[in-house]
Enzyme design. Structure first.
Site, short mmCIF file in Angstrom:
data_model
loop_
_atom_site.label_atom_id
_atom_site.label_comp_id
_atom_site.label_asym_id
_atom_site.label_seq_id
_atom_site.Cartn_x
_atom_site.Cartn_y
_atom_site.Cartn_z
N ARG A 235 -34.97 -37.62 8.49
CA ARG A 235 -34.55 -38.39 9.66
C ARG A 235 -35.24 -37.83 10.89
O ARG A 235 -35.37 -36.59 11.02
CB ARG A 235 -33.03 -38.32 9.86
CG ARG A 235 -32.23 -39.20 8.92
CD ARG A 235 -32.44 -40.70 9.18
NE ARG A 235 -31.62 -41.52 8.30
CZ ARG A 235 -32.01 -41.98 7.10
NH1 ARG A 235 -33.21 -41.71 6.64
NH2 ARG A 235 -31.18 -42.73 6.38
N GLU A 264 -36.30 -44.39 16.49
CA GLU A 264 -36.96 -45.44 15.74
C GLU A 264 -36.62 -46.83 16.24
O GLU A 264 -35.44 -47.09 16.47
CB GLU A 264 -36.49 -45.32 14.27
CG GLU A 264 -37.62 -45.17 13.31
CD GLU A 264 -37.11 -44.72 11.95
OE1 GLU A 264 -36.98 -43.51 11.74
OE2 GLU A 264 -36.83 -45.60 11.14
N HIS A 282 -41.43 -45.60 8.24
CA HIS A 282 -40.19 -45.42 7.47
C HIS A 282 -40.23 -46.20 6.15
O HIS A 282 -39.43 -47.12 5.95
CB HIS A 282 -38.95 -45.80 8.31
CG HIS A 282 -37.70 -45.12 7.81
ND1 HIS A 282 -36.62 -44.86 8.61
CD2 HIS A 282 -37.36 -44.65 6.58
CE1 HIS A 282 -35.67 -44.27 7.91
NE2 HIS A 282 -36.10 -44.13 6.68
C1 GLV Z 1 -33.62 -44.05 3.79
O1 GLV Z 1 -34.10 -43.59 4.78
C2 GLV Z 1 -32.35 -43.70 3.23
O2 GLV Z 1 -31.58 -42.90 3.83
O3 GLV Z 1 -32.03 -44.24 2.16
#
Ligand code: GLV
Length: 324
Positions: A235, A264, A282
């Site tokens: 993250r 983001e 992402h």
């Molecule tokens: C993706 O970023 C997730 O947390 O599944």
């Protein structure tokens, strides 16, 4: 009972829900603004949401019948889990099925960063490739180097396993020892500062929480080797992105590859101008099979909770006996 799906997801998830519930889909690839989301949840028993949806106390308060928040992700930092628990709302996620895809993508980024793949592609594409050059786009070797894994859970472990081909030394930082990594891969559990000082490649695999927010900032970049590379597929807010831009500019570290960002989809000022970064949108879990499995588990979690059964994966199991 009524289920609201906040955005287009792989159809397998929607098809699983339809025979059981009244399903409303926000058929769009855009995130619903908070106010619209609140209106949609007014009479919903369940919401199937994405990591782009902020499920705040105010959103939950607008949903008096809500019994389950099924996040189509493993990370649940977009959901106020403590508040959901207080309200007796189950919060579910989709771990496991995205471990391999995310570990594969971590290596994709690490290798591409170390070997200037994106820069090379741009050179060729723009007609600036003038033939083989012994001094052109020289990258870093992996063999024998030290890989530093921050967070040795499912994904961190899968990343470590994939390093065997490069015969890398593995250091890891985690609250708990990981005997599998230690026994099979000779990994060494170390403190965070030691990992930062010794690793040639640092890769982050922790959930985002109050504790991990800005875990890497100016003091941490100062500890890293100037030749070290940083990869983040976890993250964005685990890294202080403004401090990262400064560290890259000042040569505190050699480069960074990011799949996730602090705000983001916005980027910290100056990040995109650096040429020692590789930026992905992402997509670590973005394979056809993985996204199908995530949608399927997210749907099954709703079916199970609303039918009074144990879901595939729940973040706050303590609410289960209260959900009826
Ligand atoms: C993706 O970023 C997730 O947390 O599944």
């Amino acid at each position: 009972m009524k289920v609201f799906i906040t955005r287009n997801i792989p159809p397998i998830g929607i098809d699983l829900l339809k025979p059981h519930f009244e399903v409303e889909l926000h058929a769009s690839s855009e995130t619903l603004p908070g106010e619209a989301l609140k209106r949609k949840l007014k009479d919903a028993d369940a919401v199937l949401c994405l990591l782009t949806d902020a499920i705040t106390p105010a959103v939950m308060d607008a949903a008096p019948k809500l019994k389950v928040i099924s996040n189509h992700a493993v990370g649940v930092d977009n959901v106020d889990v403590a508040y959901a628990t207080r309200r007796g709302i189950a919060v579910t996620n989709t771990p496991g099925v995205l471990t391999d895809a995310t570990a594969d993508f971590t290596w994709t980024l690490l290798l591409a960063l170390a070997r200037n793949v994106a820069a090379g592609d741009a050179v060729v594409r723009n007609g600036r490739f003038h033939g083989w050059d012994p001094l052109f786009l020289l990258g870093a070797d992996l063999a024998g180097k030290t890989l530093g894994i921050v967070g040795a859970g499912r994904i961190g472990t899968a990343v470590a396993e994939r390093s065997a081909g490069w015969k890398m030394k593995i250091l890891y930082f985690d609250r708990a020892p990981n005997p599998h990594l230690e026994n099979t891969f000779h990994a060494r559990r170390v403190s965070f500062p030691v990992l930062l000082k010794e690793a040639d490649f640092v890769t982050i695999h922790l959930p985002l929480s109050a504790e991990t927010t800005h875990l890497l900032g100016e003091p941490e970049f100062a500890l890293m080797k100037p030749t070290a590379y940083l990869v983040n597929t976890a993250r964005g807010a685990i890294i202080d992105e403004a401090a990262l831009v400064r560290a890259l500019r000042e040569g505190k570290i050699a480069g960074a590859a990011l799949d996730v960002y602090e705000r983001e989809p916005a980027l910290a000022e100056g990040l995109a101008e650096r040429n020692n970064v590789l930026l992905a949108p992402h997509i670590a879990s973005a394979t056809v099979a993985t996204r199908n499995k995530m949608a399927e588990i997210a749907a099954r979690n709703i079916i199970h909770v609303l039918h009074g059964e144990t879901p595939v994966s729940i973040v706050n199991p303590e609410v289960l006996n209260r959900v009826k």
